[in-house]
Scaffold this active site. Structure first.
Site, PDB file in Angstrom:
ATOM      1  CG  ASP A  67      83.643 139.193  62.149  1.00  0.00           C
ATOM      2  OD1 ASP A  67      83.346 139.145  63.356  1.00  0.00           O
ATOM      3  OD2 ASP A  67      83.643 138.187  61.422  1.00  0.00           O
ATOM      4  CG  ASP A  84      74.222 137.782  66.165  1.00  0.00           C
ATOM      5  OD1 ASP A  84      73.291 138.592  66.113  1.00  0.00           O
ATOM      6  OD2 ASP A  84      74.078 136.579  65.912  1.00  0.00           O
ATOM      7  CG  PHE A 131      74.191 135.096  58.316  1.00  0.00           C
ATOM      8  CD1 PHE A 131      74.503 134.749  59.625  1.00  0.00           C
ATOM      9  CD2 PHE A 131      75.100 134.805  57.314  1.00  0.00           C
ATOM     10  CE1 PHE A 131      75.700 134.121  59.933  1.00  0.00           C
ATOM     11  CE2 PHE A 131      76.313 134.172  57.613  1.00  0.00           C
ATOM     12  CZ  PHE A 131      76.607 133.823  58.918  1.00  0.00           C
ATOM     13  CG  ASP A 191      82.513 132.465  57.512  1.00  0.00           C
ATOM     14  OD1 ASP A 191      82.496 133.224  58.496  1.00  0.00           O
ATOM     15  OD2 ASP A 191      82.272 131.248  57.582  1.00  0.00           O
ATOM     16  NE  ARG A 201      86.633 133.307  56.264  1.00  0.00           N
ATOM     17  CZ  ARG A 201      86.059 133.385  57.451  1.00  0.00           C
ATOM     18  NH1 ARG A 201      85.638 134.545  57.903  1.00  0.00           N
ATOM     19  NH2 ARG A 201      85.913 132.323  58.205  1.00  0.00           N
TER      20      ARG A 201
HETATM   21  P1  IMP Z   1      78.081 136.400  68.684  1.00  0.00           P
HETATM   22  O1  IMP Z   1      78.917 135.547  69.603  1.00  0.00           O
HETATM   23  O2  IMP Z   1      76.681 135.886  68.572  1.00  0.00           O
HETATM   24  O3  IMP Z   1      78.125 137.852  69.008  1.00  0.00           O
HETATM   25  O4  IMP Z   1      78.634 136.156  67.217  1.00  0.00           O
HETATM   26  C1  IMP Z   1      79.762 136.790  66.748  1.00  0.00           C
HETATM   27  C2  IMP Z   1      80.535 135.899  65.801  1.00  0.00           C
HETATM   28  O5  IMP Z   1      79.687 135.154  64.957  1.00  0.00           O
HETATM   29  C3  IMP Z   1      81.394 136.758  64.915  1.00  0.00           C
HETATM   30  O6  IMP Z   1      82.735 136.664  65.343  1.00  0.00           O
HETATM   31  C4  IMP Z   1      81.219 136.188  63.538  1.00  0.00           C
HETATM   32  O7  IMP Z   1      82.331 135.402  63.219  1.00  0.00           O
HETATM   33  C5  IMP Z   1      80.002 135.316  63.601  1.00  0.00           C
HETATM   34  N1  IMP Z   1      78.860 135.947  62.925  1.00  0.00           N
HETATM   35  C6  IMP Z   1      77.763 136.462  63.511  1.00  0.00           C
HETATM   36  N2  IMP Z   1      76.904 136.962  62.613  1.00  0.00           N
HETATM   37  C7  IMP Z   1      77.478 136.774  61.413  1.00  0.00           C
HETATM   38  C8  IMP Z   1      77.060 137.114  60.059  1.00  0.00           C
HETATM   39  O8  IMP Z   1      76.011 137.701  59.780  1.00  0.00           O
HETATM   40  N3  IMP Z   1      77.913 136.738  59.068  1.00  0.00           N
HETATM   41  C9  IMP Z   1      79.092 136.093  59.310  1.00  0.00           C
HETATM   42  N4  IMP Z   1      79.516 135.781  60.556  1.00  0.00           N
HETATM   43  C10 IMP Z   1      78.717 136.111  61.596  1.00  0.00           C
HETATM   44 MG    MG Z   2      84.383 136.076  63.944  1.00  0.00          MG
END
Ligand code: IMP
Ligand code: MG
Length: 184
Positions: A103, A106, A155, A162, A168
């Protein structure tokens, strides 16, 4: 909807359903061209990709297979560095052309873990497709072959994404009010 059940937490609609739909169709066409003859396996990361994957594969015009992976959930107020698989693939991906569908990227820590885990199973190729790229807080560089939209450092919820497992089911993607995140 007469009363928007998410109005207390959402700020603005960042991507409406039509905009998302158009871009997802483009991605599907691109993937169909790139993977022609390769019968790729698309790996959806649960639960945030439910709509994205469902919409994307209906715009793919070549034979594919689909599998799912679930990982431990993300909390906006704790480090996402610790990631764990809570549901593994059903298929053997050795020698297969694998496209991970996620999805949002980040920090990149979640995808780094998934990529490393699947890479060890010796697929023929391994690429990543994300609906959303939020580069502001990236900690680790991850090559992402397909990006739906690059978004600012806020966010977001909706279209599968979610906040505390809720919202969602919004058909669009909206930013979350700053005070909602701060107040938690
Ligand atoms: P990362 O490991 O920091 O890249 O985060 C990625 C995961 O965090 C994704 O699989 C999402 O499930 C969750 N995530 C990160 N940012 C958001 C957001 O803005 N809304 C909802 N879920 C997020
Ligand atoms: Mg995810």
């Amino acid at each position: 909807m007469a009363v928007n059940f998410a109005q207390d937490v959402t700020e603005t609609v960042l991507l409406d359903a039509e905009t998302i739909g158009r871009r997802v169709a483009e991605l599907g066409a691109e993937i169909s061209r790139d993977y022609a003859g390769l019968e790729p396996i698309l790996v959806g990361v649960l639960r945030g990709t439910i709509f994205f994957l469902a919409d994307l594969i209906r715009h793919i015009s070549i034979p594919i297979t689909v599998d799912f992976l679930a990982i431990s959930s993300y909390s906006p107020h704790s480090s996402a560095g610790v990631v764990r698989i809570t549901k593994d693939l059903d298929e053997n991906i050795e020698g297969r052309h694998v496209l991970i569908v996620e999805d949002i990227i980040d920090t990149g820590l979640t995808l780094r873990y998934i990529v490393r885990t699947l890479e060890a199973r010796r697929p023929a190729s391994l690429n990543v497709c994300v609906l959303l790229d939020r580069p502001a807080l990236r900690l680790v560089p991850i090559p992402v072959r397909y990006v739906g939209f690059t978004i600012p450092n806020q966010f977001v919820v909706g279209y599968g994404l979610d906040l505390w497992q809720t919202y969602r089911n919004l058909p669009y993607i909206a930013t979350v009010k700053r005070e909602i995140l701060d107040g938690r």
